[in-house]
Design a protein around this motif. Sequence first.
Motif, mmCIF file in Angstrom:
data_model
loop_
_atom_site.group_PDB
_atom_site.id
_atom_site.type_symbol
_atom_site.label_atom_id
_atom_site.label_comp_id
_atom_site.label_asym_id
_atom_site.label_seq_id
_atom_site.Cartn_x
_atom_site.Cartn_y
_atom_site.Cartn_z
ATOM 1 N N ASP A 104 0.851 -1.185 0.000
ATOM 2 C CA ASP A 104 0.000 0.000 0.000
ATOM 3 C C ASP A 104 0.899 1.252 0.000
ATOM 4 O OD1 ASP A 104 -3.035 0.774 0.444
ATOM 5 O OD2 ASP A 104 -1.913 2.017 1.841
ATOM 6 N N TRP A 105 0.693 2.209 0.903
ATOM 7 C CA TRP A 105 1.558 3.382 0.931
ATOM 8 C C TRP A 105 3.004 3.004 1.199
ATOM 9 C CZ3 TRP A 105 1.768 8.039 -0.861
ATOM 10 C CH2 TRP A 105 0.599 8.763 -1.121
ATOM 11 N N SER A 128 0.593 -4.472 -4.079
ATOM 12 C CA SER A 128 -0.656 -3.756 -4.342
ATOM 13 C C SER A 128 -0.451 -2.464 -5.127
ATOM 14 C CB SER A 128 -1.441 -3.463 -3.048
ATOM 15 O OG SER A 128 -1.750 -4.663 -2.372
ATOM 16 N N VAL A 129 0.340 -1.523 -4.594
ATOM 17 C CA VAL A 129 0.476 -0.216 -5.239
ATOM 18 C C VAL A 129 1.679 -0.219 -6.183
ATOM 19 C CG1 VAL A 129 0.822 2.252 -4.877
ATOM 20 C CG2 VAL A 129 -0.633 0.948 -3.313
ATOM 21 N N PHE A 135 0.731 4.230 -11.782
ATOM 22 C CA PHE A 135 -0.550 4.543 -11.156
ATOM 23 C C PHE A 135 -1.235 5.698 -11.872
ATOM 24 C CE2 PHE A 135 -3.085 6.758 -7.885
ATOM 25 C CZ PHE A 135 -3.919 5.733 -7.504
ATOM 26 N N GLN A 144 -9.123 3.070 -12.871
ATOM 27 C CA GLN A 144 -8.380 3.415 -11.659
ATOM 28 C C GLN A 144 -8.866 4.711 -11.032
ATOM 29 O OE1 GLN A 144 -5.881 1.497 -9.946
ATOM 30 N NE2 GLN A 144 -6.678 3.006 -8.518
ATOM 31 N N SER A 148 -10.172 5.177 -7.125
ATOM 32 C CA SER A 148 -9.391 6.039 -6.231
ATOM 33 C C SER A 148 -10.187 7.223 -5.696
ATOM 34 C CB SER A 148 -8.150 6.551 -6.968
ATOM 35 O OG SER A 148 -7.347 5.484 -7.417
ATOM 36 N N TRP A 228 0.248 -8.086 -7.284
ATOM 37 C CA TRP A 228 -1.112 -7.526 -7.350
ATOM 38 C C TRP A 228 -2.108 -8.669 -7.181
ATOM 39 C CZ3 TRP A 228 -5.159 -8.303 -10.997
ATOM 40 C CH2 TRP A 228 -6.258 -7.426 -10.851
ATOM 41 N N LEU A 235 -6.954 -1.016 -6.451
ATOM 42 C CA LEU A 235 -5.944 -0.945 -7.502
ATOM 43 C C LEU A 235 -6.353 -1.787 -8.692
ATOM 44 C CD1 LEU A 235 -3.523 0.850 -6.788
ATOM 45 C CD2 LEU A 235 -4.341 -0.314 -4.729
ATOM 46 N N SER A 239 -2.909 -0.924 -13.664
ATOM 47 C CA SER A 239 -1.827 -0.271 -12.932
ATOM 48 C C SER A 239 -0.689 -1.252 -12.668
ATOM 49 C CB SER A 239 -2.342 0.314 -11.609
ATOM 50 O OG SER A 239 -2.652 -0.694 -10.671
ATOM 51 N N HIS A 261 -7.060 -6.786 -1.125
ATOM 52 C CA HIS A 261 -5.973 -5.812 -1.022
ATOM 53 C C HIS A 261 -5.019 -6.132 0.114
ATOM 54 C CE1 HIS A 261 -4.086 -1.815 -1.167
ATOM 55 N NE2 HIS A 261 -4.243 -1.755 0.148
#
Length: 287
Positions: A104-105, A128-129, A135, A144, A148, A228, A235, A239, A261
């Motif tokens: 994630d972040w 994931s990200v 992105f 996406q 988001s 992913w 997501l 991406s 996720h």
Amino acid sequence: MTAPRRIATFDHDGLVFDVRDTGPLDGDVVVLLHGFPQTGASWADTAALLHQRGYRTIVPDQRGYSPRARPRGRFAYRSSRLVADTVALIDTLGTGPVHLVGHDWGAVAAWSTAARRPDLVTSLTTVSVPHPGAFLRAMLGSDQLVRSYYMFLFQLPWLPELAIRSRPRVLERTLAGTGMTPAQIDQVRQDIVRGGALTGGLNWYRAMVFNHPAALRARVTVPTTHVWSDGDTALSRRSAELAGQYVDAAYRLEILSGVSHWVPEEAATTLAAIIDRTATDAASRPV
């Protein structure tokens, strides 16, 4: 190089970050970066499996989450500071380059750290990200942008915090819709909402406007695997498919079927094997 030692904290920017340092002390180091809305506790299952494979894991509670590392104002959460935190952690360890993993972040911080400081990263596994450039391109050419929507809501000052605290059932339903279990949701309530980390976590989103555009083009030059899962509501597959275009090194895309996720908890066994494979392949490549 000095003998390895356990760490419980590290200092940077006048902040003190809490760290979980576990596994064989002499093992290759894997740094695991968590995302929103979780702390480093989300890596517990994956870390335990990595210990069985001989790795030492370093799991910080990041900026905004560690009680003594919660600066005020969104400017303090821009990408350059997140990368600098990770660099300070690796320097504190004193073990040399590490295998860097982010979800994630935490994946965003990991992508940026690997791009800016490849000398500190032996291998990269992102979960994931995707790369920031991938992105953004996915937002312009897939669903996406719709996925988001919450990122735009989080830009509002204080209102998201008020809504989350005053309407806890909305938070519960939202997180359950992403695949979180009741136990995970209780952990979010305890660690993030009641634990005082909510504004700090949201500030990672609010600081996006301060990030330098160069991050969208930054190239990663270390062996990389992007993971992913097809049950990810946040997501898009597009991406993930674009992420490899930003890697100038050995690259692999791993797609997990039937997983939400929250990969580090839901698919810990598979993820630990992927991290191990990425690390082993990178270590075996000639310098």
